[in-house]
Design a protein around this motif. Sequence first.
Motif, PDB file in Angstrom:
ATOM      1  N   ASP A   1      24.336   8.668  69.575  1.00  0.00           N
ATOM      2  CA  ASP A   1      25.570   7.986  69.184  1.00  0.00           C
ATOM      3  C   ASP A   1      26.411   7.688  70.417  1.00  0.00           C
ATOM      4  OD1 ASP A   1      26.819  10.393  69.915  1.00  0.00           O
ATOM      5  OD2 ASP A   1      27.361  10.946  67.875  1.00  0.00           O
ATOM      6  N   LYS A   2      27.604   7.169  70.229  1.00  0.00           N
ATOM      7  CA  LYS A   2      28.428   6.764  71.369  1.00  0.00           C
ATOM      8  C   LYS A   2      28.857   7.945  72.225  1.00  0.00           C
ATOM      9  CE  LYS A   2      32.644   6.745  68.649  1.00  0.00           C
ATOM     10  NZ  LYS A   2      33.691   5.939  68.061  1.00  0.00           N
ATOM     11  N   ASN A   3      28.749   9.177  71.690  1.00  0.00           N
ATOM     12  CA  ASN A   3      29.081  10.387  72.442  1.00  0.00           C
ATOM     13  C   ASN A   3      27.864  11.028  73.089  1.00  0.00           C
ATOM     14  OD1 ASN A   3      31.828  10.221  71.664  1.00  0.00           O
ATOM     15  ND2 ASN A   3      31.280  11.113  69.689  1.00  0.00           N
ATOM     16  N   GLY A   4      26.691  10.403  72.922  1.00  0.00           N
ATOM     17  CA  GLY A   4      25.469  10.926  73.512  1.00  0.00           C
ATOM     18  C   GLY A   4      24.760  11.968  72.671  1.00  0.00           C
ATOM     19  N   GLN A   5      25.188  12.168  71.435  1.00  0.00           N
ATOM     20  CA  GLN A   5      24.545  13.145  70.566  1.00  0.00           C
ATOM     21  C   GLN A   5      23.359  12.527  69.846  1.00  0.00           C
ATOM     22  OE1 GLN A   5      28.037  14.273  68.192  1.00  0.00           O
ATOM     23  NE2 GLN A   5      27.653  16.346  68.931  1.00  0.00           N
ATOM     24  N   VAL A   6      22.241  13.237  69.862  1.00  0.00           N
ATOM     25  CA  VAL A   6      21.053  12.826  69.122  1.00  0.00           C
ATOM     26  C   VAL A   6      21.043  13.671  67.856  1.00  0.00           C
ATOM     27  CG1 VAL A   6      18.542  12.688  69.139  1.00  0.00           C
ATOM     28  CG2 VAL A   6      19.820  12.266  71.242  1.00  0.00           C
ATOM     29  N   LEU A   7      21.312  13.048  66.711  1.00  0.00           N
ATOM     30  CA  LEU A   7      21.465  13.775  65.460  1.00  0.00           C
ATOM     31  C   LEU A   7      20.190  13.851  64.635  1.00  0.00           C
ATOM     32  CD1 LEU A   7      24.952  12.349  64.518  1.00  0.00           C
ATOM     33  CD2 LEU A   7      24.445  14.588  65.494  1.00  0.00           C
ATOM     34  N   ALA A   8      19.134  13.192  65.068  1.00  0.00           N
ATOM     35  CA  ALA A   8      17.855  13.225  64.377  1.00  0.00           C
ATOM     36  C   ALA A   8      16.751  12.868  65.356  1.00  0.00           C
ATOM     37  CB  ALA A   8      17.846  12.240  63.213  1.00  0.00           C
ATOM     38  N   CYS A   9      15.583  13.453  65.159  1.00  0.00           N
ATOM     39  CA  CYS A   9      14.444  13.186  66.032  1.00  0.00           C
ATOM     40  C   CYS A   9      13.169  13.202  65.194  1.00  0.00           C
ATOM     41  CB  CYS A   9      14.384  14.226  67.154  1.00  0.00           C
ATOM     42  SG  CYS A   9      13.829  15.858  66.634  1.00  0.00           S
ATOM     43  N   PRO A  10      12.033  12.839  65.757  1.00  0.00           N
ATOM     44  CA  PRO A  10      10.785  12.839  64.982  1.00  0.00           C
ATOM     45  C   PRO A  10      10.400  14.222  64.456  1.00  0.00           C
ATOM     46  CG  PRO A  10      10.523  11.501  66.937  1.00  0.00           C
ATOM     47  CD  PRO A  10      11.848  12.210  67.070  1.00  0.00           C
TER      48      PRO A  10
ATOM     49  N   ILE B   1      14.849   7.660  61.096  1.00  0.00           N
ATOM     50  CA  ILE B   1      15.652   8.375  62.087  1.00  0.00           C
ATOM     51  C   ILE B   1      17.075   7.829  62.161  1.00  0.00           C
ATOM     52  CG2 ILE B   1      15.947   8.822  64.560  1.00  0.00           C
ATOM     53  CD1 ILE B   1      12.921   9.170  64.717  1.00  0.00           C
ATOM     54  N   ALA B   2      17.238   6.537  62.230  1.00  0.00           N
ATOM     55  CA  ALA B   2      18.580   5.952  62.347  1.00  0.00           C
ATOM     56  C   ALA B   2      19.410   6.259  61.110  1.00  0.00           C
ATOM     57  CB  ALA B   2      18.484   4.449  62.572  1.00  0.00           C
ATOM     58  N   GLU B   3      18.825   6.151  59.926  1.00  0.00           N
ATOM     59  CA  GLU B   3      19.562   6.431  58.690  1.00  0.00           C
ATOM     60  C   GLU B   3      19.930   7.915  58.591  1.00  0.00           C
ATOM     61  OE1 GLU B   3      21.659   6.077  55.340  1.00  0.00           O
ATOM     62  OE2 GLU B   3      20.946   4.444  56.582  1.00  0.00           O
ATOM     63  N   VAL B   4      19.014   8.791  58.918  1.00  0.00           N
ATOM     64  CA  VAL B   4      19.300  10.228  58.895  1.00  0.00           C
ATOM     65  C   VAL B   4      20.405  10.564  59.882  1.00  0.00           C
ATOM     66  CG1 VAL B   4      18.350  12.519  59.404  1.00  0.00           C
ATOM     67  CG2 VAL B   4      17.013  10.897  58.085  1.00  0.00           C
ATOM     68  N   ALA B   5      20.375   9.966  61.052  1.00  0.00           N
ATOM     69  CA  ALA B   5      21.408  10.204  62.044  1.00  0.00           C
ATOM     70  C   ALA B   5      22.766   9.763  61.523  1.00  0.00           C
ATOM     71  CB  ALA B   5      21.073   9.484  63.353  1.00  0.00           C
ATOM     72  N   ARG B   6      22.824   8.613  60.858  1.00  0.00           N
ATOM     73  CA  ARG B   6      24.092   8.130  60.301  1.00  0.00           C
ATOM     74  C   ARG B   6      24.603   9.079  59.232  1.00  0.00           C
ATOM     75  NH1 ARG B   6      21.743   3.042  61.202  1.00  0.00           N
ATOM     76  NH2 ARG B   6      20.812   3.000  59.139  1.00  0.00           N
ATOM     77  N   GLN B   7      23.723   9.565  58.364  1.00  0.00           N
ATOM     78  CA  GLN B   7      24.129  10.490  57.306  1.00  0.00           C
ATOM     79  C   GLN B   7      24.639  11.802  57.890  1.00  0.00           C
ATOM     80  OE1 GLN B   7      20.627  10.904  54.919  1.00  0.00           O
ATOM     81  NE2 GLN B   7      20.978   8.990  53.808  1.00  0.00           N
ATOM     82  N   ARG B   8      23.952  12.328  58.890  1.00  0.00           N
ATOM     83  CA  ARG B   8      24.371  13.592  59.493  1.00  0.00           C
ATOM     84  C   ARG B   8      25.691  13.436  60.235  1.00  0.00           C
ATOM     85  NH1 ARG B   8      18.380  15.497  61.541  1.00  0.00           N
ATOM     86  NH2 ARG B   8      17.643  16.048  59.459  1.00  0.00           N
TER      87      ARG B   8
END
Length: 49
Positions: free
Chosen positions: A21-30, A38-45
């Motif tokens: 995200d814009k803060n450099g956090q990776v909220l989901a990975c394989p 991955i993108a949808e899970v990251a948005r939800q988290r």
Amino acid sequence: MPVCDHCGSHVSERFARVFADKNGQVLACPNCSANAGIAEVARQRARTA
């Protein structure tokens, strides 16, 4: 070395550039989400965090 903030798994610099995200956090990975979502899970988290 970037890591997934959800599960702690290592991710590549390239993966982090694309999915962080814009803060450099990776909220989901394989390792903790389906590759196709991955993108949808990251948005939800991000919304629930």
